[in-house]
Design a protein around this motif. Structure first.
Motif, short mmCIF file in Angstrom:
data_model
loop_
_atom_site.label_atom_id
_atom_site.label_comp_id
_atom_site.label_asym_id
_atom_site.label_seq_id
_atom_site.Cartn_x
_atom_site.Cartn_y
_atom_site.Cartn_z
N GLY A 498 49.58 43.06 37.29
CA GLY A 498 49.18 41.73 36.86
C GLY A 498 49.01 40.74 37.99
N ALA A 499 48.34 39.63 37.64
CA ALA A 499 47.98 38.61 38.64
C ALA A 499 49.22 37.97 39.27
N GLU A 500 50.28 37.85 38.49
CA GLU A 500 51.49 37.22 39.01
C GLU A 500 52.08 38.03 40.18
N GLU A 501 52.04 39.34 40.04
CA GLU A 501 52.56 40.21 41.11
C GLU A 501 51.66 40.11 42.35
N VAL A 502 50.35 40.14 42.14
CA VAL A 502 49.39 40.07 43.25
C VAL A 502 49.52 38.75 44.00
N ALA A 503 49.86 37.68 43.27
CA ALA A 503 49.93 36.33 43.88
C ALA A 503 51.15 36.14 44.77
N LYS A 504 52.11 37.02 44.67
CA LYS A 504 53.30 36.87 45.52
C LYS A 504 52.89 37.01 46.98
N PRO A 505 53.34 36.09 47.84
CA PRO A 505 52.89 36.11 49.26
C PRO A 505 53.08 37.46 49.94
N ALA A 506 54.25 38.09 49.74
CA ALA A 506 54.51 39.37 50.42
C ALA A 506 53.56 40.45 49.92
N THR A 507 53.30 40.43 48.59
CA THR A 507 52.40 41.43 48.00
C THR A 507 50.96 41.19 48.44
N ALA A 508 50.53 39.92 48.41
CA ALA A 508 49.16 39.57 48.81
C ALA A 508 48.90 40.00 50.25
N LYS A 509 49.90 39.85 51.11
CA LYS A 509 49.75 40.24 52.51
C LYS A 509 49.48 41.75 52.63
N LYS A 510 50.18 42.54 51.81
CA LYS A 510 50.00 43.99 51.85
C LYS A 510 48.63 44.39 51.29
N ILE A 511 48.17 43.66 50.26
CA ILE A 511 46.85 43.97 49.70
C ILE A 511 45.75 43.63 50.71
N VAL A 512 45.95 42.53 51.43
CA VAL A 512 45.01 42.17 52.50
C VAL A 512 44.97 43.28 53.55
N GLU A 513 46.16 43.79 53.91
CA GLU A 513 46.23 44.92 54.86
C GLU A 513 45.42 46.10 54.32
N ALA A 514 45.58 46.38 53.03
CA ALA A 514 44.87 47.51 52.42
C ALA A 514 43.36 47.29 52.46
N TYR A 515 42.89 46.09 52.06
CA TYR A 515 41.46 45.81 52.06
C TYR A 515 40.87 45.93 53.46
N ASN A 516 41.56 45.39 54.44
CA ASN A 516 41.05 45.45 55.82
C ASN A 516 41.01 46.90 56.32
N ALA A 517 42.03 47.68 55.99
CA ALA A 517 42.07 49.07 56.44
C ALA A 517 40.95 49.88 55.78
N ILE A 518 40.73 49.64 54.48
CA ILE A 518 39.65 50.35 53.77
C ILE A 518 38.30 49.94 54.34
N GLY A 519 38.13 48.63 54.57
CA GLY A 519 36.88 48.13 55.15
C GLY A 519 36.60 48.77 56.49
N ALA A 520 37.63 48.86 57.34
CA ALA A 520 37.46 49.46 58.66
C ALA A 520 37.10 50.93 58.55
N ALA A 521 37.71 51.63 57.57
CA ALA A 521 37.43 53.06 57.39
C ALA A 521 35.99 53.29 56.94
N TYR A 522 35.45 52.36 56.12
CA TYR A 522 34.07 52.49 55.65
C TYR A 522 33.06 52.03 56.69
N ALA A 523 33.48 51.27 57.68
CA ALA A 523 32.56 50.58 58.60
C ALA A 523 31.57 51.52 59.27
N ASN A 524 31.96 52.72 59.60
CA ASN A 524 31.07 53.63 60.32
C ASN A 524 30.16 54.45 59.41
N THR A 525 30.49 54.47 58.10
CA THR A 525 29.72 55.35 57.20
C THR A 525 29.05 54.62 56.04
N ASP A 526 29.59 53.47 55.63
CA ASP A 526 29.07 52.79 54.45
C ASP A 526 29.29 51.29 54.62
#
Length: 555
Positions: A498-526
């Motif tokens: 749920g949105a409440e869990e995602v909005a927690k600062p510590a959780t949001a920071k980890k999701i940002v880490e995940a998005y950036n890591a996935i973005g970097a992994a796709y950067a060379n192929t897609d």
């Protein structure tokens, strides 16, 4: 504390010969756990009447109870040459057979012991049952069957009822144990051990206050009955362990009652060693070191004392004394080395190799770790005691060493710390490699850490952080496909909460880490996918520099 072995009949009424009275005094001393006194009485009987086979048998049992096997065997064999009750000694030899896992030989000896029994005799059955119970390889089922034969002959025999209570207790049949102990005390209200065992059952059920009340009832009957104070001491100790808020008071109560117990025994070296065992339980290492040094002054040839001195010296920070004492103990061929000996030796070697600034000499660590592994080979669950040491290393950012310690627990699913150790192992391996150049990372260790997180998820499917660390490990291994897979799994698990869990600062920071890591992994192929994930980052964190610069470079 090991279950105390009770191997003899207690005081049996006799008003005949003086020797009979003496052997009953020996049995009474044994029941009171005054073993040196009992040995003195029994040796006097044997000297004055070598034909007394029972005295030899009971003395052999005392030595066997104290693990002095050679002396036990001597007295059993001497007893076979006696003219009175020599058959009992076959029972002692039978227990030695059981200890050697030779049940066929044991049963043959038991048959020799019983072949000339009179119809109303039951003592042989009771002693045989005790042999089954007190063996290094206890067989409570056979003990029960033998005691049932005794009770057919004499249903109100208090010693048989007490013994079958012990057999049921050993086989975890608490209801039948309770009934048997109660019936034993009803049959003979002077049999304090039966009354005491009712409290032991309560202690085992963690009804500590009720157990203490029960033990106090025994004290009201006889304040000088030593074993009840040992049981009180153990009860207070267990209460302290199971309810930490009571620890200070109850540990002191445990020590006080154990000292009372000692005052009612014979203060023999064996008693002092039991005292040392108890001091280890209650972790009174300063007193243990004092006691050990006094024992060495009294008995310089007993190497077992060096075990106690080694343990205490380590806990009190005297690592050189600890290493020398434990190694001296291990050198004696008659000593049985246990896992805890290697546990302390390994920790002492590591502590000796630790500098004032906390850095550890790797050679010293490796030597200590080798001993720690030996400890676990001998006693697998000793691994549970290394968790705090591992966390201490982790807190000092000594991740490689911490991983070596946590890996031990991560390999034992029976350990109560299994999941905790497995998680710490994976995290330690990750942090131990994350800051290194790609070419110097320990890829084998990272792969093993990744597999360990799979085991964590198998045991605890709701532990979502495992996917986060699997993503991080995949990054350290530079595996784009696994980076995407694991981080996406993490995001899916978290957003489902749920949105409440995602909005927690510590959780949001980890999701940002995940998005950036996935973005970097796709950067060379897609690039489209890469931009999608970097834009997701900016939704959560508009000021994220890495995502913004990555989008710019991709365009």
């Amino acid at each position: 504390m090991n279950k105390f072995k009770i191997f003899s009949l207690a005081l049996v009424a006799s008003a005949t010969a003086a020797t009979a009275q003496d052997i009953n005094q020996a049995k009474k001393a044994i029941d009171a756990e005054q073993f040196d006194k009992a040995k003195t009485i029994l040796k006097t009987i044997i000297k004055s009447k070598p034909s007394d086979g029972e005295a030899n048998f009971v003395l052999g049992n005392v030595y066997l109870n104290q693990s002095v096997v050679d002396s036990a065997k001597i007295y059993y064999n001497n007893g076979l040459q006696a003219s009175d009750k020599k058959n009992l000694n076959y029972i002692g030899l039978g227990q030695l057979d059981l200890d050697a896992k030779n049940t066929t030989a044991a049963q043959a000896n038991f048959a020799l012991a019983t072949k000339d029994m009179r119809k109303k005799d039951v003592n042989e059955f009771i002693y045989i049952a005790r042999a089954y119970m007190n063996s290094d390889n206890p067989d409570y089922k056979n003990a029960v069957e033998v005691l049932k034969r005794a009770l057919v002959v004499d249903p109100q025999n208090a010693q048989a009822l007490l013994a079958i209570g012990d057999a049921y207790y050993g086989s975890n049949n608490q209801n039948e144990a309770y009934k048997s102990y109660r019936d034993a005390f009803t049959a003979d209200n002077t049999l304090l051990r039966a009354k005491m065992q009712l409290g032991v059952l309560l202690k085992g059920a963690k009804s500590y206050d009720e157990a203490i009340k029960s033990f106090n009832e025994v004290i009201a009957l006889d304040a000088n009955y030593g074993p009840v104070y040992r049981e009180l001491a153990e009860t207070y100790y267990k209460w302290a362990r199971n309810k930490p808020s009571t620890s200070k008071v109850n540990l002191q109560n445990a020590i006080t009652n154990y000292e009372k117990y000692l005052s009612l025994t014979d203060y023999s070296m064996n008693s002092k060693m039991r005292h040392a065992d108890f001091l280890i339980l209650v972790k009174d290492y300063k007193q243990l070191e004092t006691v050990a040094n006094k024992m060495i002054a009294e008995d310089k040839v007993n190497p077992r004392i060096y075990r106690y001195l080694g343990y205490a010296a380590y806990e009190n920070g005297n690592v050189d004394v600890a290493i020398k004492s434990i190694e001296d103990f291990m050198k004696a061929p008659e000593n049985k080395v246990i896992g805890r000996d290697y546990y302390y030796l390994g920790l002492a070697k590591i502590k000796k190799g630790t500098a004032a600034d906390g850095t550890i000499d790797q050679a010293a660590f490796d030597a200590g770790l080798a001993d720690i592994k030996k400890a676990i080979e001998l006693e697998p669950l000793v691994v549970e005691e290394f968790a705090d040491f591992g966390k201490e290393l982790f807190g000092k950012k000594q991740y490689v060493q911490a991983a070596s310690i946590f890996e031990l627990g991560a390999n034992n699913k029976e350990s109560k710390n299994y999941l905790d150790d497995a998680v710490y192992y994976g995290i330690s391996v990750y942090y131990g490699n994350a800051g290194k150049p790609v070419e110097s990372r320990d890829k084998a260790a990272l792969e093993k850490a990744n597999a360990t997180f799979d085991k964590v998820l198998e045991a605890s499917p709701t532990y979502d952080e495992a996917y986060l660390y699997k993503g991080r490990i995949s990054s350290a291994l530079d595996k784009d496909d696994l980076i995407i897979k694991n981080y996406e799994e993490y995001v899916t698990k978290i957003t489902a909460k749920g949105a409440e869990e995602v909005a927690k600062p510590a959780t949001a920071k980890k999701i940002v880490e995940a998005y950036n890591a996935i973005g970097a992994a796709y950067a060379n192929t897609d690039k489209v996918k890469a931009l999608e994930y970097f834009n997701k980052t900016l939704v959560l964190d508009p000021a994220n520099t890495y995502a913004a610069q990555s989008i710019k470079s991709l365009k």
